[in-house]
Motif scaffolding. Sequence first.
Motif, PDB file in Angstrom:
ATOM      1  N   PHE A  27       0.832  -1.200   0.000  1.00 32.56           N
ATOM      2  CA  PHE A  27       0.000   0.000   0.000  1.00 32.56           C
ATOM      3  C   PHE A  27       0.863   1.246   0.000  1.00 32.56           C
ATOM      4  O   PHE A  27       1.958   1.252   0.553  1.00 32.56           O
ATOM      5  CB  PHE A  27      -0.902   0.034   1.248  1.00 32.56           C
ATOM      6  CG  PHE A  27      -1.880  -1.099   1.336  1.00 32.56           C
ATOM      7  CD1 PHE A  27      -3.013  -1.118   0.540  1.00 32.56           C
ATOM      8  CD2 PHE A  27      -1.677  -2.153   2.207  1.00 32.56           C
ATOM      9  CE1 PHE A  27      -3.915  -2.159   0.613  1.00 32.56           C
ATOM     10  CE2 PHE A  27      -2.568  -3.197   2.293  1.00 32.56           C
ATOM     11  CZ  PHE A  27      -3.694  -3.209   1.494  1.00 32.56           C
ATOM     12  N   THR A  28       0.339   2.314  -0.571  1.00 28.16           N
ATOM     13  CA  THR A  28       0.993   3.615  -0.471  1.00 28.16           C
ATOM     14  C   THR A  28       0.661   4.216   0.894  1.00 28.16           C
ATOM     15  O   THR A  28      -0.273   3.778   1.570  1.00 28.16           O
ATOM     16  CB  THR A  28       0.504   4.571  -1.572  1.00 28.16           C
ATOM     17  OG1 THR A  28      -0.886   4.850  -1.353  1.00 28.16           O
ATOM     18  CG2 THR A  28       0.711   3.983  -2.968  1.00 28.16           C
ATOM     19  N   ASP A  29       1.406   5.229   1.288  1.00 29.07           N
ATOM     20  CA  ASP A  29       1.087   5.926   2.535  1.00 29.07           C
ATOM     21  C   ASP A  29      -0.310   6.522   2.475  1.00 29.07           C
ATOM     22  O   ASP A  29      -1.046   6.504   3.469  1.00 29.07           O
ATOM     23  CB  ASP A  29       2.120   7.020   2.817  1.00 29.07           C
ATOM     24  CG  ASP A  29       3.440   6.477   3.339  1.00 29.07           C
ATOM     25  OD1 ASP A  29       3.548   5.246   3.567  1.00 29.07           O
ATOM     26  OD2 ASP A  29       4.369   7.281   3.523  1.00 29.07           O
ATOM     27  N   ASP A  30      -0.695   7.057   1.323  1.00 27.52           N
ATOM     28  CA  ASP A  30      -2.034   7.642   1.185  1.00 27.52           C
ATOM     29  C   ASP A  30      -3.130   6.603   1.387  1.00 27.52           C
ATOM     30  O   ASP A  30      -4.170   6.888   1.985  1.00 27.52           O
ATOM     31  CB  ASP A  30      -2.197   8.307  -0.186  1.00 27.52           C
ATOM     32  CG  ASP A  30      -1.425   9.620  -0.289  1.00 27.52           C
ATOM     33  OD1 ASP A  30      -1.070  10.186   0.763  1.00 27.52           O
ATOM     34  OD2 ASP A  30      -1.183  10.071  -1.421  1.00 27.52           O
ATOM     35  N   GLU A  31      -2.910   5.395   0.888  1.00 25.82           N
ATOM     36  CA  GLU A  31      -3.901   4.332   1.086  1.00 25.82           C
ATOM     37  C   GLU A  31      -4.015   3.958   2.564  1.00 25.82           C
ATOM     38  O   GLU A  31      -5.119   3.768   3.081  1.00 25.82           O
ATOM     39  CB  GLU A  31      -3.542   3.101   0.252  1.00 25.82           C
ATOM     40  CG  GLU A  31      -3.727   3.322  -1.240  1.00 25.82           C
ATOM     41  CD  GLU A  31      -3.115   2.237  -2.097  1.00 25.82           C
ATOM     42  OE1 GLU A  31      -3.656   2.003  -3.197  1.00 25.82           O
ATOM     43  OE2 GLU A  31      -2.090   1.628  -1.696  1.00 25.82           O
ATOM     44  N   ILE A  32      -2.888   3.901   3.255  1.00 21.47           N
ATOM     45  CA  ILE A  32      -2.931   3.594   4.687  1.00 21.47           C
ATOM     46  C   ILE A  32      -3.579   4.737   5.457  1.00 21.47           C
ATOM     47  O   ILE A  32      -4.359   4.501   6.388  1.00 21.47           O
ATOM     48  CB  ILE A  32      -1.522   3.255   5.220  1.00 21.47           C
ATOM     49  CG1 ILE A  32      -1.101   1.914   4.629  1.00 21.47           C
ATOM     50  CG2 ILE A  32      -1.506   3.225   6.741  1.00 21.47           C
ATOM     51  CD1 ILE A  32       0.240   1.416   5.044  1.00 21.47           C
ATOM     52  N   ALA A  34      -5.918   6.536   4.299  1.00 18.97           N
ATOM     53  CA  ALA A  34      -7.351   6.356   4.040  1.00 18.97           C
ATOM     54  C   ALA A  34      -7.934   5.293   4.969  1.00 18.97           C
ATOM     55  O   ALA A  34      -9.031   5.470   5.513  1.00 18.97           O
ATOM     56  CB  ALA A  34      -7.582   5.977   2.578  1.00 18.97           C
ATOM     57  N   PHE A  35      -7.215   4.175   5.161  1.00 19.84           N
ATOM     58  CA  PHE A  35      -7.680   3.155   6.111  1.00 19.84           C
ATOM     59  C   PHE A  35      -7.816   3.757   7.501  1.00 19.84           C
ATOM     60  O   PHE A  35      -8.795   3.501   8.210  1.00 19.84           O
ATOM     61  CB  PHE A  35      -6.714   1.965   6.171  1.00 19.84           C
ATOM     62  CG  PHE A  35      -6.738   1.066   4.968  1.00 19.84           C
ATOM     63  CD1 PHE A  35      -7.934   0.589   4.446  1.00 19.84           C
ATOM     64  CD2 PHE A  35      -5.562   0.673   4.365  1.00 19.84           C
ATOM     65  CE1 PHE A  35      -7.951  -0.255   3.342  1.00 19.84           C
ATOM     66  CE2 PHE A  35      -5.560  -0.172   3.263  1.00 19.84           C
ATOM     67  CZ  PHE A  35      -6.761  -0.634   2.748  1.00 19.84           C
ATOM     68  N   ALA A  49      -6.849  -3.215   6.116  1.00 18.69           N
ATOM     69  CA  ALA A  49      -5.803  -3.494   5.127  1.00 18.69           C
ATOM     70  C   ALA A  49      -5.672  -4.999   4.893  1.00 18.69           C
ATOM     71  O   ALA A  49      -5.572  -5.454   3.749  1.00 18.69           O
ATOM     72  CB  ALA A  49      -4.470  -2.896   5.580  1.00 18.69           C
ATOM     73  N   THR A  52      -8.447  -6.210   2.796  1.00 19.31           N
ATOM     74  CA  THR A  52      -8.231  -5.830   1.400  1.00 19.31           C
ATOM     75  C   THR A  52      -7.244  -6.781   0.736  1.00 19.31           C
ATOM     76  O   THR A  52      -7.467  -7.235  -0.392  1.00 19.31           O
ATOM     77  CB  THR A  52      -7.717  -4.378   1.319  1.00 19.31           C
ATOM     78  OG1 THR A  52      -8.696  -3.519   1.921  1.00 19.31           O
ATOM     79  CG2 THR A  52      -7.482  -3.943  -0.108  1.00 19.31           C
TER      80      THR A  52
END
Length: 122
Positions: A27-32, A34-35, A49, A52
Amino acid sequence: MITTDPTTNVGMVRLLITDVSDADPLFTDDEILAFLALEGGVKRAAAAALETISRSELLVSKKITTQDLSTDGPAVAAELRAQAKALRDQARQDVDDVVGGAEAWAISVVDFDPHAAYRVWW
């Protein structure tokens, strides 16, 4: 470059889901982030995560056996879901420990001004 510093929320999520490889992060930092925004806590974000990843494992790996090699995507996905459930249970227990097993509540004390509605503030 990803955040792997375990003193940050993003780093803690990465640590819990073992996504600590700079070369090939899941995952990117942005995705984390978002979580974290969606779930409201590190353990819950890590659980989301893992869920997912579990769905991806089910969609991509399937259960395959060829010659002397076999993969079992559904089994891996089931284990990831079990880990996600364990993290959610831990997060729930953490909240119960903080509030003594009762539902969370709060109270605010503010100054009362009985004439506030009649004042012009501009």
